[in-house]
Design a protein around this motif. Structure first.
Motif, PDB file in Angstrom:
ATOM      1  N   ASN A  56       0.906  -1.238  -0.028  1.00  0.00           N
ATOM      2  CA  ASN A  56      -0.075   0.045  -0.111  1.00  0.00           C
ATOM      3  C   ASN A  56       0.806   1.285  -0.085  1.00  0.00           C
ATOM      4  OD1 ASN A  56      -2.632  -1.448  -0.007  1.00  0.00           O
ATOM      5  ND2 ASN A  56      -2.499  -1.545   2.204  1.00  0.00           N
ATOM      6  N   ASP A  60       0.468   4.489  -2.697  1.00  0.00           N
ATOM      7  CA  ASP A  60       0.088   5.416  -2.126  1.00  0.00           C
ATOM      8  C   ASP A  60       1.001   6.719  -2.273  1.00  0.00           C
ATOM      9  OD1 ASP A  60      -2.230   4.580  -1.213  1.00  0.00           O
ATOM     10  OD2 ASP A  60      -1.794   4.068   0.876  1.00  0.00           O
ATOM     11  N   SER A 116      -5.317  -0.223  -2.154  1.00  0.00           N
ATOM     12  CA  SER A 116      -4.478   0.806  -2.664  1.00  0.00           C
ATOM     13  C   SER A 116      -4.062   0.724  -4.313  1.00  0.00           C
ATOM     14  CB  SER A 116      -3.130   1.010  -1.841  1.00  0.00           C
ATOM     15  OG  SER A 116      -3.532   1.411  -0.478  1.00  0.00           O
ATOM     16  N   ARG A 121      -8.768   0.330  -5.951  1.00  0.00           N
ATOM     17  CA  ARG A 121      -8.452   1.340  -4.920  1.00  0.00           C
ATOM     18  C   ARG A 121      -9.758   1.604  -4.069  1.00  0.00           C
ATOM     19  NH1 ARG A 121      -4.289   3.996  -3.624  1.00  0.00           N
ATOM     20  NH2 ARG A 121      -4.531   6.029  -2.441  1.00  0.00           N
ATOM     21  N   LYS A 123      -9.682   2.188  -1.231  1.00  0.00           N
ATOM     22  CA  LYS A 123      -9.704   3.451  -0.400  1.00  0.00           C
ATOM     23  C   LYS A 123     -10.395   4.611  -0.657  1.00  0.00           C
ATOM     24  CE  LYS A 123      -6.053   6.104   1.945  1.00  0.00           C
ATOM     25  NZ  LYS A 123      -4.286   5.714   2.126  1.00  0.00           N
ATOM     26  N   ASP A 193      -8.741  10.585  -2.257  1.00  0.00           N
ATOM     27  CA  ASP A 193      -9.502   9.569  -1.571  1.00  0.00           C
ATOM     28  C   ASP A 193     -10.425  10.098  -0.403  1.00  0.00           C
ATOM     29  OD1 ASP A 193      -7.789   7.758  -2.922  1.00  0.00           O
ATOM     30  OD2 ASP A 193      -6.189   7.922  -1.306  1.00  0.00           O
TER      31      ASP A 193
END
Length: 295
Positions: A56, A60, A116, A121, A123, A193
């Protein structure tokens, strides 16, 4: 990346915050195999979780505080490769534990990568990611840990009491997980996000934690049938509760108080309190064999 930078992104100490799921399962184990228990502990907390953290972190590419890293180092493909190596080692060792455990590792690994990876994704979707992360790091991990360290038939862990225990683990994560995001609003906004904490807002994140913590505490009271041992739980959690209330009071006056260090202290106190309680339960379970029993 330097070996030190890679090590930092594995965030191994962060696994301590998720350790209560393991210690809870161990404390409720009818016939634990201690060798299997040790191997499961190593695989989950030193391989699976760090691999997830590294994977991740690679996608990220955080510049602000994350997890236990106040200033995360820059990442490159080396971190991605390390994440996969740890995953493969976890799966190979998991074969010795059992095929149900291997299936757990595969499912958890896929979910953590979907969190991620830019193609999926999770997130970006606050409600979905909040529920999925809480369920898989909480109840799903509890059930599979209980099965693995006892070598139980899979049907034996899908009974009322293990499922209730798994639900309690999930409720704890539903409370705590947004708190671990409360200081990242600016960083998450920069990447587009919308995390659960951003959706709730800073004060809403704290109110969410209170609601699910109270729900969890009520569930533990039911789980232990109101026995004396239950009251050790709020006692063990008291330092974390007092810190949380003081922190919430500061945040109510100034949202900038919802910072990285306070979130980490809160998470540490919560994890420490739960681990102490579950280790006490484990001690009491063994002490029954010599005639000591608390009702």
């Amino acid at each position: 990346m330097t070996p030190r930078a890679i090590w930092l992104h594995l965030r191994v100490p962060f696994s301590f915050f998720l350790l209560p799921v393991f210690t809870f399962a161990l404390s409720q184990s009818p016939r634990p195999d201690w060798v299997r228990a040790g191997l499961v502990l190593v695989i989950i907390h030193l391989l699976l979780y760090p691999a997830s953290n590294a994977y991740n972190s690679y996608f990220d590419k955080d510049e602000g505080s994350i997890g236990i890293l106040e200033a995360p180092p820059a990442v490159d493909k080396a971190l991605f490769n390390v994440a996969w190596v740890l995953d493969v080692v976890a799966l190979v060792l998991g074969i010795w534990v059992g095929w149900w455990f291997v299936a757990y590792l595969l499912i958890y690994g896929f979910i953590s990568k979907a969190y991620s990876h830019p193609a999926i994704r999770l997130k970006k979707y606050p409600l979905i990611s909040w529920v999925i992360v809480s369920m898989f790091q909480g109840g799903f991990t509890y059930i599979m840990t209980l099965q693995a360290i006892n070598g139980l038939p899979i049907a034996d862990v899908f009974r009322v009491k293990p499922l209730l225990a798994g639900l309690l683990c999930t409720l704890n994560l539903l409370a705590v997980y947004p708190i671990t995001q409360v200081y990242q609003h600016e960083e998450d906004a920069r990447r587009g996000d919308l995390t659960m904490s951003r959706l709730l807002g800073v004060r809403g994140t704290f109110l969410n934690a209170i609601f699910f913590f109270m729900l969890s505490l009520t569930g533990f009271y039911v789980y232990f049938n109101g026995k004396v041992v239950f009251w050790l739980l709020p006692l063990c959690l008291l330092p974390g509760i007092l810190f949380f209330l003081g922190w919430f009071r500061r945040v109510a006056k100034d949202v900038n108080q919802a910072d990285f260090r306070s979130a980490m202290r809160m998470t540490l106190l919560s994890g420490l309190g739960l681990n102490i309680f579950f280790l006490i339960l484990l001690f009491l379970r063994f002490s029954e064999s010599v005639g000591i029993k608390i009702n």
